[in-house]
Design an enzyme around this catalytic site. Structure first.
Site, PDB file in Angstrom:
ATOM      1  CG  ASN A   9      37.438  -4.721  -0.439  1.00  0.00           C
ATOM      2  OD1 ASN A   9      36.997  -3.875  -1.305  1.00  0.00           O
ATOM      3  ND2 ASN A   9      37.531  -4.672   0.698  1.00  0.00           N
TER       4      ASN A   9
ATOM      5  CE  LYS B 239      42.982 -12.481 -11.014  1.00  0.00           C
ATOM      6  NZ  LYS B 239      42.239 -11.639 -12.063  1.00  0.00           N
TER       7      LYS B 239
ATOM      8  CE  LYS C 147      35.015  -6.174  -7.745  1.00  0.00           C
ATOM      9  NZ  LYS C 147      36.259  -6.656  -7.003  1.00  0.00           N
TER      10      LYS C 147
ATOM     11  CB  THR D   8      37.177 -12.653 -14.301  1.00  0.00           C
ATOM     12  OG1 THR D   8      38.007 -11.863 -14.363  1.00  0.00           O
ATOM     13  CG2 THR D   8      37.440 -14.037 -15.036  1.00  0.00           C
TER      14      THR D   8
ATOM     15  NE  ARG E  88      26.968 -20.362 -17.917  1.00  0.00           N
ATOM     16  CZ  ARG E  88      27.039 -20.511 -16.830  1.00  0.00           C
ATOM     17  NH1 ARG E  88      26.275 -19.982 -15.792  1.00  0.00           N
ATOM     18  NH2 ARG E  88      27.991 -21.463 -16.241  1.00  0.00           N
TER      19      ARG E  88
ATOM     20  CG  PHE F 184      42.352   2.600 -14.368  1.00  0.00           C
ATOM     21  CD1 PHE F 184      41.567   1.766 -13.654  1.00  0.00           C
ATOM     22  CD2 PHE F 184      43.166   2.246 -15.013  1.00  0.00           C
ATOM     23  CE1 PHE F 184      41.522   0.521 -13.846  1.00  0.00           C
ATOM     24  CE2 PHE F 184      43.433   0.994 -15.566  1.00  0.00           C
ATOM     25  CZ  PHE F 184      42.545   0.102 -14.851  1.00  0.00           C
TER      26      PHE F 184
ATOM     27  CD1 TRP G 193      44.600   5.174 -10.701  1.00  0.00           C
ATOM     28  CD2 TRP G 193      42.366   4.442 -10.228  1.00  0.00           C
ATOM     29  NE1 TRP G 193      44.328   3.840 -11.025  1.00  0.00           N
ATOM     30  CE2 TRP G 193      43.057   3.354 -10.889  1.00  0.00           C
ATOM     31  CE3 TRP G 193      41.097   4.285 -10.042  1.00  0.00           C
ATOM     32  CZ2 TRP G 193      42.603   2.275 -11.219  1.00  0.00           C
ATOM     33  CZ3 TRP G 193      40.436   3.117 -10.210  1.00  0.00           C
ATOM     34  CH2 TRP G 193      41.256   2.022 -10.702  1.00  0.00           C
TER      35      TRP G 193
ATOM     36  CD  GLU H  16      35.348  -2.475 -11.981  1.00  0.00           C
ATOM     37  OE1 GLU H  16      35.034  -2.162 -11.118  1.00  0.00           O
ATOM     38  OE2 GLU H  16      36.378  -3.312 -12.424  1.00  0.00           O
TER      39      GLU H  16
END
Length: 199
Positions: free
Chosen positions: A39, A41, A43, A45, A53, A94, A96, A131
């Site tokens: 949950n 912040k 992921k 990033t 890399r 999104f 939603w 996601e």
């Protein structure tokens, strides 16, 4: 030598011995499956950091964004001109916001076709399925389809899966699982997402 320095040196010698043993035992070379979930912040990033890399060494990378693709993305903007990067975006934003299962499923299936091409290309060193966990949760994608594509990808290819509530079968397949844990999030205190920091 002081007693404190002596204790420190002994502790570091023990640590070095332990690390050296782990390094010596790591003899297998192949692509990995990494899952960034939880949950907290960071992921996506973290995934983009790994893309950077990969590109830094001149390898090819592909990113498939299933949710945030219509949103601004500073990393994507910065890296877009790199010929070794291909980005594929689910064109609905999104889920939603759209609230339309049929069109979201169609958009997901369309961008999944891009993901399958990346996952079958031995020239692509890193694939990020950003996601994708939501696509499985909402039933837009079938876990068996995803599992098969991951299992049959080129041996040297690494895949990063991001998103909350990662499917247990993805967790079982993964070589590395990192769970981002939220301790506090600025958004919950009424602070807006900040350009250049959050996206």
């Amino acid at each position: 030598m002081t007693d404190r320095q002596s204790r420190h040196r002994n502790a570091m010698r023990n640590l070095k011995s332990h690390v050296d043993e782990k390094v010596a035992a790591a003899t297998e070379q192949r692509g990995l499956l990494l899952v960034f979930t939880g949950n907290g912040k960071g992921k996506t990033t973290a995934a983009w950091g790994t893309v950077t890399r990969t590109l830094g060494y001149g390898y090819r990378a592909g990113v498939v964004q299933f949710i945030k693709g219509m949103w601004e993305c500073g990393e994507r903007e910065r890296l877009a001109d790199d010929a070794n990067l291909s980005v594929h975006i689910m064109a609905t934003g999104f889920t939603w916001e759209t609230q339309n299962r049929e069109s979201d499923t169609q958009a997901c299936q369309a961008v999944w076709a891009d993901a399958e091409r990346l996952l079958s290309d031995p020239e692509v060193y890193l694939v990020v399925l950003d996601e994708i966990t939501y696509m499985l949760k909402f039933g837009y994608l079938d876990i068996a389809t995803v599992r098969e594509a991951l299992a049959n990808r080129p041996a040297e290819q690494t895949v990063i899966v991001t998103g909350r509530n990662a499917h247990r079968e993805l967790l079982d397949m993964a070589d590395t699982v990192t769970e981002m844990q939220e301790v506090r999030h600025a958004f919950n205190a009424g602070l807006q997402a900040r350009r250049g920091i959050d996206y």
